[in-house]
Design an enzyme around this catalytic site. Structure first.
Site, PDB file in Angstrom:
ATOM      1  N   HIS A  97       0.839  -1.201   0.000  1.00 22.10           N
ATOM      2  CA  HIS A  97       0.000   0.000   0.000  1.00 22.10           C
ATOM      3  C   HIS A  97       0.870   1.247   0.000  1.00 22.10           C
ATOM      4  O   HIS A  97       1.981   1.255   0.515  1.00 22.10           O
ATOM      5  CB  HIS A  97      -0.950   0.028   1.204  1.00 22.10           C
ATOM      6  CG  HIS A  97      -0.263  -0.171   2.521  1.00 22.10           C
ATOM      7  ND1 HIS A  97       0.126  -1.412   2.976  1.00 22.10           N
ATOM      8  CD2 HIS A  97       0.119   0.714   3.482  1.00 22.10           C
ATOM      9  CE1 HIS A  97       0.703  -1.288   4.154  1.00 22.10           C
ATOM     10  NE2 HIS A  97       0.719   0.000   4.489  1.00 22.10           N
ATOM     11  N   HIS A  99       0.882   5.245   1.150  1.00 24.00           N
ATOM     12  CA  HIS A  99       0.249   6.276   1.985  1.00 24.00           C
ATOM     13  C   HIS A  99       0.339   7.620   1.253  1.00 24.00           C
ATOM     14  O   HIS A  99       1.419   7.992   0.782  1.00 24.00           O
ATOM     15  CB  HIS A  99       1.006   6.460   3.300  1.00 24.00           C
ATOM     16  CG  HIS A  99       1.027   5.277   4.211  1.00 24.00           C
ATOM     17  ND1 HIS A  99       0.245   5.193   5.342  1.00 24.00           N
ATOM     18  CD2 HIS A  99       1.755   4.126   4.181  1.00 24.00           C
ATOM     19  CE1 HIS A  99       0.500   4.054   5.972  1.00 24.00           C
ATOM     20  NE2 HIS A  99       1.416   3.386   5.292  1.00 24.00           N
TER      21      HIS A  99
HETATM   22  P1  AMP Z   1       1.911   0.265   7.366  1.00 25.84           P
HETATM   23  O1  AMP Z   1       2.445   0.522   8.750  1.00 25.84           O
HETATM   24  O2  AMP Z   1       2.642   0.998   6.286  1.00 25.84           O
HETATM   25  O3  AMP Z   1       1.783  -1.220   7.083  1.00 25.84           O
HETATM   26  O4  AMP Z   1       0.476   0.909   7.351  1.00 25.84           O
HETATM   27  C1  AMP Z   1      -0.688   0.239   7.695  1.00 25.84           C
HETATM   28  C2  AMP Z   1      -1.746   1.291   7.840  1.00 25.84           C
HETATM   29  O5  AMP Z   1      -3.018   0.648   7.813  1.00 25.84           O
HETATM   30  C3  AMP Z   1      -1.680   2.059   9.166  1.00 25.84           C
HETATM   31  O6  AMP Z   1      -1.493   3.445   8.883  1.00 25.84           O
HETATM   32  C4  AMP Z   1      -3.029   1.771   9.827  1.00 25.84           C
HETATM   33  O7  AMP Z   1      -3.564   2.881  10.496  1.00 25.84           O
HETATM   34  C5  AMP Z   1      -3.884   1.387   8.636  1.00 25.84           C
HETATM   35  N1  AMP Z   1      -5.042   0.533   8.942  1.00 25.84           N
HETATM   36  C6  AMP Z   1      -5.083  -0.527   9.786  1.00 25.84           C
HETATM   37  N2  AMP Z   1      -6.315  -1.071   9.797  1.00 25.84           N
HETATM   38  C7  AMP Z   1      -7.070  -0.324   8.954  1.00 25.84           C
HETATM   39  C8  AMP Z   1      -8.438  -0.363   8.545  1.00 25.84           C
HETATM   40  N3  AMP Z   1      -9.290  -1.292   8.996  1.00 25.84           N
HETATM   41  N4  AMP Z   1      -8.874   0.573   7.663  1.00 25.84           N
HETATM   42  C9  AMP Z   1      -8.028   1.515   7.198  1.00 25.84           C
HETATM   43  N5  AMP Z   1      -6.743   1.597   7.540  1.00 25.84           N
HETATM   44  C10 AMP Z   1      -6.264   0.705   8.410  1.00 25.84           C
END
Ligand code: AMP
Ligand code: ZN
Length: 132
Positions: A97, A99
């Site tokens: 993903h 950001h």
């Molecule tokens: P990363 O640390 O780059 O793997 O980012 C994962 C991101 O997913 C974090 O910023 C979380 O806040 C986000 N996240 C976790 N669960 C959900 C969810 N159910 N819906 C939207 N974002 C989420």
């Protein structure tokens, strides 16, 4: 199954802002700043290392469009585009993903780089090691 696959399949709700055949964008549940958005491929790839070329091209173009739209609609002048690939980089969800994080005056978000000094020889060695 992975959380983002569950979101893509509609088994877990999300605040979607964009969808096409290849990718999906939704608001991060934890808004680092207002408008913090995640863009994922619909197909599961763990990280940047396994992402295929076609998907990478598409998803980056969508990242560009979403950034421009956020800039206009939220009236911001800056965004950070971020991907964490691998646990050491802070990846917590193993579905690739990107950001998009809008930046505001005094938003208190810290994305910091330490400054390691290298000698010219070290730079040259490094170039020889990693040039494509
Ligand atoms: P990363 O640390 O780059 O793997 O980012 C994962 C991101 O997913 C974090 O910023 C979380 O806040 C986000 N996240 C976790 N669960 C959900 C969810 N159910 N819906 C939207 N974002 C989420
Ligand atoms: Zn997945």
């Amino acid at each position: 199954m992975c959380l983002f696959c569950e979101i893509k399949n509609g088994n877990i709700p999300s605040y979607k802002i964009y969808e096409d055949d290849v990718c999906l964008a939704f608001l991060d549940i934890s808004q680092a700043t207002i408008g913090h958005t995640l863009i994922i491929p619909k197909k599961h790839f763990d990280d940047i290392f396994s992402l295929d070329e076609e998907t990478a091209k598409h998803i980056f173009d969508i990242t560009r469009k979403i950034s421009k739209n956020i800039k206009e609609k939220l009236n911001v002048s800056a965004v950070n585009i971020l991907n964490n690939s691998g646990e050491l980089a802070g990846q917590t969800i193993k579905h690739f993903h990107i950001h998009v994080i809008p930046r505001y005056e005094n938003d208190n978000l810290k994305i910091e780089f330490s400054s390691n000094k290298l000698s010219p020889e070290q730079f040259t060695d490094l170039v020889n090691k990693i040039k494509l």
